[in-house]
Write an enzyme that holds these catalytic residues in place. Sequence first.
Site, mmCIF file in Angstrom:
data_model
loop_
_atom_site.group_PDB
_atom_site.id
_atom_site.type_symbol
_atom_site.label_atom_id
_atom_site.label_comp_id
_atom_site.label_asym_id
_atom_site.label_seq_id
_atom_site.Cartn_x
_atom_site.Cartn_y
_atom_site.Cartn_z
ATOM 1 C CB THR A 79 -0.929 -0.127 1.241
ATOM 2 O OG1 THR A 79 -1.614 -1.049 1.363
ATOM 3 C CG2 THR A 79 -1.842 1.012 1.156
ATOM 4 N N GLY A 118 3.115 -2.995 8.412
ATOM 5 C CA GLY A 118 3.251 -3.303 9.939
ATOM 6 C C GLY A 118 4.634 -3.477 10.344
ATOM 7 C CD GLU A 362 -3.683 -9.050 3.381
ATOM 8 O OE1 GLU A 362 -3.061 -9.151 4.404
ATOM 9 O OE2 GLU A 362 -3.696 -9.105 2.254
HETATM 10 C C1 LIG Z 1 4.352 -12.862 16.420
HETATM 11 C C2 LIG Z 1 2.942 -12.610 16.047
HETATM 12 C C3 LIG Z 1 2.361 -13.907 15.531
HETATM 13 C C4 LIG Z 1 2.709 -14.045 13.942
HETATM 14 C C5 LIG Z 1 1.549 -15.233 13.708
HETATM 15 C C6 LIG Z 1 1.372 -15.301 12.140
HETATM 16 C C7 LIG Z 1 0.059 -15.841 11.723
HETATM 17 C C8 LIG Z 1 -0.355 -15.344 10.526
HETATM 18 C C9 LIG Z 1 -1.760 -15.160 10.336
HETATM 19 C C10 LIG Z 1 -2.007 -14.042 9.398
HETATM 20 C C11 LIG Z 1 -2.973 -13.152 10.095
HETATM 21 C C12 LIG Z 1 -2.517 -11.759 10.159
HETATM 22 C C13 LIG Z 1 -1.339 -11.253 9.682
HETATM 23 C C14 LIG Z 1 -1.268 -10.154 8.812
HETATM 24 C C15 LIG Z 1 -1.801 -8.668 8.934
HETATM 25 C C16 LIG Z 1 -2.134 -8.233 7.570
HETATM 26 C C17 LIG Z 1 -1.740 -6.553 7.963
HETATM 27 C C18 LIG Z 1 -2.528 -6.060 6.690
HETATM 28 C C19 LIG Z 1 -1.533 -6.235 5.561
HETATM 29 C C20 LIG Z 1 -2.186 -5.745 4.250
HETATM 30 O O1 LIG Z 1 -3.222 -4.712 4.223
HETATM 31 S S1 LIG Z 1 -1.377 -5.798 2.736
HETATM 32 C C21 LIG Z 1 -2.221 -5.027 1.565
HETATM 33 C C22 LIG Z 1 -3.491 -5.876 1.222
HETATM 34 N N1 LIG Z 1 -4.022 -4.997 -0.078
HETATM 35 C C23 LIG Z 1 -5.164 -5.435 -0.620
HETATM 36 O O2 LIG Z 1 -5.693 -6.614 -0.030
HETATM 37 C C24 LIG Z 1 -5.460 -4.766 -1.924
HETATM 38 C C25 LIG Z 1 -6.876 -5.177 -2.202
HETATM 39 N N2 LIG Z 1 -6.982 -4.946 -3.808
HETATM 40 C C26 LIG Z 1 -6.957 -6.170 -4.557
HETATM 41 O O3 LIG Z 1 -6.775 -7.345 -4.223
HETATM 42 C C27 LIG Z 1 -6.810 -6.300 -6.135
HETATM 43 O O4 LIG Z 1 -6.388 -4.727 -6.632
HETATM 44 C C28 LIG Z 1 -8.357 -5.897 -6.754
HETATM 45 C C29 LIG Z 1 -9.406 -5.432 -5.630
HETATM 46 C C30 LIG Z 1 -8.849 -7.582 -6.755
HETATM 47 C C31 LIG Z 1 -8.906 -5.269 -7.747
HETATM 48 O O5 LIG Z 1 -7.579 -5.616 -8.779
HETATM 49 P P1 LIG Z 1 -7.726 -5.489 -10.248
HETATM 50 O O6 LIG Z 1 -8.349 -4.248 -10.538
HETATM 51 O O7 LIG Z 1 -6.256 -5.494 -10.739
HETATM 52 O O8 LIG Z 1 -8.570 -6.632 -10.677
HETATM 53 P P2 LIG Z 1 -9.869 -6.701 -11.357
HETATM 54 O O9 LIG Z 1 -10.651 -6.582 -10.349
HETATM 55 O O10 LIG Z 1 -9.731 -6.060 -12.711
HETATM 56 O O11 LIG Z 1 -9.536 -8.493 -11.485
HETATM 57 C C32 LIG Z 1 -8.862 -9.130 -12.494
HETATM 58 C C33 LIG Z 1 -9.084 -10.391 -12.525
HETATM 59 O O12 LIG Z 1 -7.929 -10.944 -11.405
HETATM 60 C C34 LIG Z 1 -8.667 -11.707 -10.550
HETATM 61 N N3 LIG Z 1 -8.311 -11.509 -9.133
HETATM 62 C C35 LIG Z 1 -8.104 -10.151 -8.644
HETATM 63 N N4 LIG Z 1 -7.526 -10.675 -7.271
HETATM 64 C C36 LIG Z 1 -7.044 -11.846 -7.261
HETATM 65 C C37 LIG Z 1 -6.292 -12.965 -6.365
HETATM 66 N N5 LIG Z 1 -5.850 -12.159 -5.124
HETATM 67 N N6 LIG Z 1 -6.175 -14.069 -6.669
HETATM 68 C C38 LIG Z 1 -6.774 -14.371 -7.649
HETATM 69 N N7 LIG Z 1 -7.400 -13.682 -8.593
HETATM 70 C C39 LIG Z 1 -7.555 -12.536 -8.656
HETATM 71 C C40 LIG Z 1 -10.263 -11.160 -10.773
HETATM 72 O O13 LIG Z 1 -11.120 -12.207 -10.123
HETATM 73 C C41 LIG Z 1 -10.192 -11.053 -12.192
HETATM 74 O O14 LIG Z 1 -10.308 -12.160 -12.738
HETATM 75 P P3 LIG Z 1 -11.506 -12.415 -14.118
HETATM 76 O O15 LIG Z 1 -10.924 -11.148 -15.105
HETATM 77 O O16 LIG Z 1 -12.739 -11.939 -13.488
HETATM 78 O O17 LIG Z 1 -11.409 -13.591 -14.399
HETATM 79 C C1 LIG Z 2 -4.448 -1.444 10.592
HETATM 80 C C2 LIG Z 2 -3.824 -1.456 9.126
HETATM 81 C C3 LIG Z 2 -2.821 -2.367 8.813
HETATM 82 C C4 LIG Z 2 -2.246 -2.215 7.556
HETATM 83 N N1 LIG Z 2 -1.193 -2.942 7.172
HETATM 84 C C5 LIG Z 2 -0.803 -3.000 6.124
HETATM 85 C C6 LIG Z 2 0.502 -3.617 5.600
HETATM 86 O O1 LIG Z 2 1.145 -4.360 6.438
HETATM 87 N N2 LIG Z 2 0.991 -3.448 4.414
HETATM 88 C C7 LIG Z 2 0.237 -2.939 3.356
HETATM 89 O O2 LIG Z 2 0.609 -3.056 2.258
HETATM 90 N N3 LIG Z 2 -1.037 -2.274 3.743
HETATM 91 C C8 LIG Z 2 -1.477 -2.377 4.826
HETATM 92 N N4 LIG Z 2 -2.736 -1.761 5.220
HETATM 93 C C9 LIG Z 2 -3.463 -1.042 4.204
HETATM 94 C C10 LIG Z 2 -4.565 -1.582 3.546
HETATM 95 O O3 LIG Z 2 -4.231 -2.724 3.015
HETATM 96 C C11 LIG Z 2 -5.470 -0.822 2.778
HETATM 97 O O4 LIG Z 2 -5.785 0.231 3.714
HETATM 98 C C12 LIG Z 2 -6.606 -1.456 2.108
HETATM 99 O O5 LIG Z 2 -6.200 -2.142 1.265
HETATM 100 C C13 LIG Z 2 -7.701 -0.573 1.597
HETATM 101 O O6 LIG Z 2 -7.078 0.145 0.689
HETATM 102 P P1 LIG Z 2 -6.958 1.976 0.759
HETATM 103 O O7 LIG Z 2 -6.435 2.366 2.196
HETATM 104 O O8 LIG Z 2 -6.489 2.480 -0.453
HETATM 105 O O9 LIG Z 2 -8.754 2.384 0.735
HETATM 106 P P2 LIG Z 2 -9.658 2.962 -0.641
HETATM 107 O O10 LIG Z 2 -9.649 1.609 -1.428
HETATM 108 O O11 LIG Z 2 -9.101 4.171 -0.729
HETATM 109 O O12 LIG Z 2 -10.962 2.893 0.115
HETATM 110 C C14 LIG Z 2 -11.676 4.203 0.391
HETATM 111 C C15 LIG Z 2 -13.026 3.942 -0.084
HETATM 112 O O13 LIG Z 2 -13.145 3.895 -1.638
HETATM 113 C C16 LIG Z 2 -14.009 2.693 -2.023
HETATM 114 N N5 LIG Z 2 -13.522 2.089 -3.084
HETATM 115 C C17 LIG Z 2 -12.291 1.960 -3.696
HETATM 116 N N6 LIG Z 2 -12.091 1.131 -4.552
HETATM 117 C C18 LIG Z 2 -13.372 0.934 -4.893
HETATM 118 C C19 LIG Z 2 -14.093 0.298 -6.115
HETATM 119 N N7 LIG Z 2 -13.428 -0.325 -7.133
HETATM 120 N N8 LIG Z 2 -15.502 0.255 -6.175
HETATM 121 C C20 LIG Z 2 -15.954 0.727 -5.120
HETATM 122 N N9 LIG Z 2 -15.563 1.334 -4.025
HETATM 123 C C21 LIG Z 2 -14.325 1.550 -4.004
HETATM 124 C C22 LIG Z 2 -13.896 1.698 -0.638
HETATM 125 O O14 LIG Z 2 -14.728 0.755 -0.553
HETATM 126 C C23 LIG Z 2 -13.943 2.854 0.497
HETATM 127 O O15 LIG Z 2 -15.034 2.925 0.897
HETATM 128 C C24 LIG Z 2 -3.149 -1.527 6.516
HETATM 129 C C25 LIG Z 2 -4.078 -0.683 6.975
HETATM 130 C C26 LIG Z 2 -4.585 -0.846 7.956
HETATM 131 C C27 LIG Z 2 -5.928 -0.133 8.491
#
Ligand SMILES: CCCCCCCCCC/C=C\CCCCCCCC(=O)SCCNC(=O)CCNC(=O)[C@H](O)C(C)(C)COP(=O)(O)OP(=O)(O)OC[C@H]1O[C@@H](n2cnc3c(N)ncnc32)[C@H](O)[C@@H]1OP(=O)(O)O
Ligand SMILES: Cc1cc2nc3c(=O)[nH]c(=O)nc-3n(C[C@H](O)[C@H](O)[C@H](O)COP(=O)(O)OP(=O)(O)OC[C@H]3O[C@@H](n4cnc5c(N)ncnc54)[C@H](O)[C@@H]3O)c2cc1C
Length: 596
Positions: A79, A118, A362
């Site tokens: 992100t 994180g 996520e």
């Molecule tokens: C010491 C402590 C103890 C340790 C213990 C460890 C235990 C581990 C447990 C784990 C739990 C917690 C730990 C982690 C904590 C997490 C912290 C937070 C981390 C983060 O937030 S990381 C950043 C996360 N970010 C996101 O999730 C972003 C979200 N956005 C997306 O996923 C994509 O961009 C999208 C929304 C899917 C859109 O992408 P895009 O516009 O490019 O795609 P389209 O919609 O056009 O779709 C295209 C095509 O691709 C398919 N597709 C999309 N995503 C996926 C996927 N992930 N996998 C497979 N296919 C995917 C989609 O279906 C389309 O297919 P189609 O064209 O329809 O056939």
């Molecule tokens: C506590 C915490 C820990 C995190 N840890 C990590 C980390 O370790 N690593 C990392 O990489 N990231 C991390 N993140 C970031 C996190 O993955 C993003 O905040 C999350 O994926 C949402 O994306 P954004 O913040 O850009 O929100 P945005 O996507 O900008 O969302 C803003 C608004 O826009 C709307 N929106 C966006 N796209 C669309 C669409 N296509 N259609 C309709 N509505 C839409 C959403 O629904 C929402 O209402 C963390 C976030 C938090 C809060």
Amino acid sequence: MYGQIVRDGLVNVTGIEDLGLTSPVLQRTSDAFFKEISPFLLHFGMFVPTIIGQCTPEQQAKWLPLAMDLKIIGTYAQTELGHGTFIRGLETTATYDASTEQFILKTPKLSSYKWWAGGLGKTANHCIVLAQLYTKGVCHGPHPFIVQIRDTETHMPLPGIKVGEIGPKLGFNTADNGFLGFEDFRIPRENLMMKNAQVTKDGTYVKVARHGKLTYGTMVFVRVMLVSDMAYCLAKAVTIAVRYSAVRRQSQPKPDQPEPQVLDYLTQQHKLFICISTAHAMKLTSTWLWNTFTGVLADMRDGNTDTLPELHALSSCLKAISTSDTSALIEQCRFACGGHGYMYSSNLPALYSFATATRTYEGDYTVLLLQTARFLVKSWEQMDEGKPLTPTLAYLEQSRNGSQVSWDDSPEGIVRGFDAVAAGRIGACVKSIRKHINNGMDYEDAWQMTTVQLVGAAEAHCRAVICRVYRDETARLTAGCSPGVKAVLDQLSTLYLLYWALERTGDLLRFSSLSERDIENLQARYEALLLKIRPNAVGLVDAFDFRDEVLMSTLGSYDGRVYERLMEEALKTPLNREPVSDSFHKYIKPMMQGKL
Ligand SMILES: CCCCCCCCCC/C=C\CCCCCCCC(=O)SCCNC(=O)CCNC(=O)[C@H](O)C(C)(C)COP(=O)(O)OP(=O)(O)OC[C@H]1O[C@@H](n2cnc3c(N)ncnc32)[C@H](O)[C@@H]1OP(=O)(O)O
Ligand SMILES: Cc1cc2nc3c(=O)[nH]c(=O)nc-3n(C[C@H](O)[C@H](O)[C@H](O)COP(=O)(O)OP(=O)(O)OC[C@H]3O[C@@H](n4cnc5c(N)ncnc54)[C@H](O)[C@@H]3O)c2cc1C
């Protein structure tokens, strides 16, 4: 604060690691060390899984031992300030320089700064960086790179690295979330994680994976894990709330009676028993999802990615709904505890702040449900073309002839009712999209104009999946249980179905033959079931088996000494070290004397 958390976090990970236990145990035991989040969560939660999922065997041989022995500490920086959801819009660039066989990492502008990872602020010395890969003037989209950002001896940021902590948040305040910028920062070619795509020494891009989204594999893994995490989080919250509700006595419904336990109020049972039931539903569903996930991984190891789209759709909606339900129900647990639920020492605020963050990270709730909806609409269209449906969508067939499902209020009948609602809502979305197209819209605009309905259809599909899995898995797992255990767990899964049937009467009236009289019957059955569950409520949360050290709650401790614990915690507050704060002498007294 940070120092204490790092100490506790290291004791947690090194002590347990010495015992060679797995990361889920790490996660569970880490709760006994601190109420909030470990700065090492991303190291084990995403950095290690990404090395496993995105590196070649040779790269794993280099990086995995270092990571598992904590010789390097990592995080996952995807992100940016300007982009989180839209990964394809990420701005950080990695441009290949064949003359030096290096990638040059750049943060073109402020919005390109990595933000949120994180452990990034002050803890990690390495990270996975998602950057737009450029070679020979062509952009190949976001790819994962492993990047050292701090000197492993001095921990100083390396030249060309700008890194720091992003500041206070609603919660996660011990997670050390950070920001990261690159100024022409060079890394070796070999630091591109090359399992799914490679760049040769002369800069030729070679695509390895057959599926374009395998780079997103870590996110799918974490979404699958988070469903289980939410069950665990909710189980803790409802243990606290039910135990407190058994201790707390309040009001006098009958003049000549003592104040009752608040757990005896039907409204309190309505608030809490769905939480017990939902914790079970999500735990069983998470185990089912994990088995689905490992099955898809096995298929992919054989080169077959056909089952990946359904896994992405399932993990997306289950992550969205489990985190949304858990956030709402933990807040409901807090409401059920009155003022004392608002005390930090109850641990309900910390549990809530963790869960509500998970609704966003996520993958944002709305965005992930729209991903599921994309799969549902495509499946409907495939059904129209006579193609086979995937297992979780078999119920769509029943809607092919458009006939209304006849209402049957047995548990199995209610599950079928939710199938009918999901099928009906998906069908309504397809109809809406087609109507807009017939009125001259292009597909993208027709899709956008239907997104409110599409989110609802994806939620309905997810609810139908949870209801079916919960019911089936309860029957399977209790087959060999005693009649008593079987009866109580059946009551919980029936409660889940009745609760959600009453929550979704509008949909059931629209897509089944449910009548007003049926609704009255549902309500009566639901209320009677609450009373049946009441005698077992404390036993049911005790069965979650949380030690006091893990619950960390003045309200939820096993001995029920709530008021003593609340006072003990209050007296520990720094403000209580002196009878008079020095602010009195500095500010209040001069103000009282008109001298301010
Ligand atoms: C010491 C402590 C103890 C340790 C213990 C460890 C235990 C581990 C447990 C784990 C739990 C917690 C730990 C982690 C904590 C997490 C912290 C937070 C981390 C983060 O937030 S990381 C950043 C996360 N970010 C996101 O999730 C972003 C979200 N956005 C997306 O996923 C994509 O961009 C999208 C929304 C899917 C859109 O992408 P895009 O516009 O490019 O795609 P389209 O919609 O056009 O779709 C295209 C095509 O691709 C398919 N597709 C999309 N995503 C996926 C996927 N992930 N996998 C497979 N296919 C995917 C989609 O279906 C389309 O297919 P189609 O064209 O329809 O056939
Ligand atoms: C506590 C915490 C820990 C995190 N840890 C990590 C980390 O370790 N690593 C990392 O990489 N990231 C991390 N993140 C970031 C996190 O993955 C993003 O905040 C999350 O994926 C949402 O994306 P954004 O913040 O850009 O929100 P945005 O996507 O900008 O969302 C803003 C608004 O826009 C709307 N929106 C966006 N796209 C669309 C669409 N296509 N259609 C309709 N509505 C839409 C959403 O629904 C929402 O209402 C963390 C976030 C938090 C809060």
